[in-house]
Design a protein around this motif. Structure first.
Motif, PDB file in Angstrom:
ATOM      1  N   VAL A  30       0.845  -1.348   0.101  1.00  0.00           N
ATOM      2  CA  VAL A  30       0.110   0.015  -0.055  1.00  0.00           C
ATOM      3  C   VAL A  30       0.933   1.183   0.018  1.00  0.00           C
ATOM      4  O   VAL A  30       0.729   2.331  -0.692  1.00  0.00           O
ATOM      5  N   ALA A  31       1.974   1.274   0.794  1.00  0.00           N
ATOM      6  CA  ALA A  31       2.741   2.366   0.849  1.00  0.00           C
ATOM      7  C   ALA A  31       3.397   2.864  -0.324  1.00  0.00           C
ATOM      8  O   ALA A  31       3.658   3.883  -0.818  1.00  0.00           O
ATOM      9  N   VAL A  32       3.944   1.781  -1.302  1.00  0.00           N
ATOM     10  CA  VAL A  32       4.688   1.925  -2.561  1.00  0.00           C
ATOM     11  C   VAL A  32       3.521   2.499  -3.524  1.00  0.00           C
ATOM     12  O   VAL A  32       4.019   3.204  -4.172  1.00  0.00           O
ATOM     13  N   ARG A  33       2.387   1.878  -3.472  1.00  0.00           N
ATOM     14  CA  ARG A  33       1.177   2.412  -4.338  1.00  0.00           C
ATOM     15  C   ARG A  33       1.005   4.046  -4.056  1.00  0.00           C
ATOM     16  O   ARG A  33       0.681   4.741  -5.000  1.00  0.00           O
ATOM     17  N   LYS A  34       0.871   4.162  -2.918  1.00  0.00           N
ATOM     18  CA  LYS A  34       0.534   5.645  -2.271  1.00  0.00           C
ATOM     19  C   LYS A  34       1.866   6.647  -2.605  1.00  0.00           C
ATOM     20  O   LYS A  34       1.819   7.514  -2.276  1.00  0.00           O
ATOM     21  N   ARG A  98      11.309  11.285   8.823  1.00  0.00           N
ATOM     22  CA  ARG A  98      12.578  10.477   9.181  1.00  0.00           C
ATOM     23  C   ARG A  98      12.715   9.595   8.051  1.00  0.00           C
ATOM     24  O   ARG A  98      13.745   9.025   7.685  1.00  0.00           O
ATOM     25  N   TYR A  99      11.658   8.992   7.381  1.00  0.00           N
ATOM     26  CA  TYR A  99      11.781   8.187   6.306  1.00  0.00           C
ATOM     27  C   TYR A  99      12.016   9.108   4.871  1.00  0.00           C
ATOM     28  O   TYR A  99      12.897   8.514   4.261  1.00  0.00           O
ATOM     29  N   GLU A 100      11.641  10.104   4.834  1.00  0.00           N
ATOM     30  CA  GLU A 100      12.270  10.837   3.818  1.00  0.00           C
ATOM     31  C   GLU A 100      13.737  11.179   3.905  1.00  0.00           C
ATOM     32  O   GLU A 100      14.275  11.088   2.872  1.00  0.00           O
ATOM     33  N   ASN A 109      17.253   0.998  -5.105  1.00  0.00           N
ATOM     34  CA  ASN A 109      16.015   1.184  -5.064  1.00  0.00           C
ATOM     35  C   ASN A 109      15.553   1.717  -3.712  1.00  0.00           C
ATOM     36  O   ASN A 109      15.505   0.901  -2.663  1.00  0.00           O
ATOM     37  N   PRO A 110      14.918   2.759  -3.366  1.00  0.00           N
ATOM     38  CA  PRO A 110      14.536   3.364  -2.326  1.00  0.00           C
ATOM     39  C   PRO A 110      13.405   2.460  -1.637  1.00  0.00           C
ATOM     40  O   PRO A 110      13.562   2.405  -0.129  1.00  0.00           O
ATOM     41  N   ASN A 111      12.610   1.962  -2.328  1.00  0.00           N
ATOM     42  CA  ASN A 111      11.528   1.140  -1.964  1.00  0.00           C
ATOM     43  C   ASN A 111      12.039  -0.098  -1.336  1.00  0.00           C
ATOM     44  O   ASN A 111      11.751  -0.678  -0.183  1.00  0.00           O
TER      45      ASN A 111
END
Length: 273
Positions: A30-34, A98-100, A109-111
């Motif tokens: 879901v996070a990758v999609r969004k 934090r994640y940014e 690949n960041p994901n």
């Protein structure tokens, strides 16, 4: 001392791991999609709830039913409340800084980097920290006084966490408080009522295992790890480093307990004494 179903508990470790990583896996998709990895913070409480429910199902016919259902309910109440609170707090906001910051420096690949360093790591921590929830389900015999004390400690923890979060949310909602340090209510007794609440919740759940020595021994690592995370890891230390330069924060630190609640102004009173 009550009995403990070692074999059934060992099998449960696999089911609980599956539940924790399933929640994290779905959240990652879901996070990758969004394009928004901050939603993993919502999944933290939900993953514990999933582990508790998976354990309840897997432990059918094992352990004491009162203990099984009570531990499941207490874990779910804590986990769902936390997930709802974090979800509401982050609604309408972009990526968590934090994640940014972490993903900006990610090799490759960041994901995929986030999958390894955030989702899988949190899934492993959920599995480890939830050991008392799992072990308690396989303790036979009725609840003893230590388990009853666990309910009290859990309730104190939920109170500090929920009330502290609500007080902070109301404070931040007032534009007049922008840039100011929250030092009211429970926040005048401890700089981290929500972290102290988490601390109590997990030590309270651990006490449910103490009616059987093997269960208590195998799950002791869990509240210890959670305590270290809250005080030395990504909790208190990281937040205070972030807040250090905020106007008024140094004075707040001097007059307010760092973790365990103490009467407001305790630091200054101690210095005058």
């Amino acid at each position: 001392m009550n009995g403990f179903a070692w074999g059934a508990f060992a099998a449960n470790l696999g089911w609980s791991a599956l539940a924790a990583f399933a929640v994290m896996g779905v959240t990652f998709a879901v996070a990758v999609r969004k394009g928004l990895h901050r939603i993993v913070d919502v999944a933290w409480g939900l993953a514990f709830t999933a582990v508790a429910l998976a354990t309840l199902v897997a432990s059918a016919g094992e352990g004491d039913d009162t203990r099984r259902y009570l531990v499941t309910a207490l874990t779910a109440v804590w986990g769902v409340r936390l997930a709802v609170h974090i979800g509401r707090r982050g609604r309408g906001h972009g990526e968590d800084p934090r994640y940014e910051k972490m993903l900006a420096k990610a090799p490759g690949n960041p994901n995929l980097y986030a999958l390894r360093m955030v989702y899988l790591l949190q899934g492993a921590l959920v599995w480890l920290v939830s050991l008392p929830v799992q072990a308690a389900a396989y303790v036979s015999g009725p609840l003893g006084w230590v388990a009853v004390a666990g309910i009290v400690v859990w309730a104190v923890g939920l109170f500090f966490e929920a009330v502290g979060d609500a007080q902070l949310a109301r404070f931040k909602a007032d534009p007049a408080h922008r840039g100011r340090v929250m030092d009211r209510g429970l926040w005048s007794w401890t700089r981290h009522p929500n972290y102290f609440g988490d601390f109590c919740v997990w030590w309270g759940l651990y006490l449910f295992t103490c009616d059987a020595l093997p269960a208590a021994a195998v799950s002791l690592v869990s509240p210890v790890v959670m305590s270290l995370l809250l005080t030395r890891g990504s909790g208190q230390r990281l937040l205070e480093r972030h807040m250090a330069d905020r106007p008024g924060y140094a004075e707040y630190v001097q007059r307010t307990s760092g973790f365990f609640p103490l009467p407001p102004g305790w630091g200054r009173k101690r210095e005058r004494g």
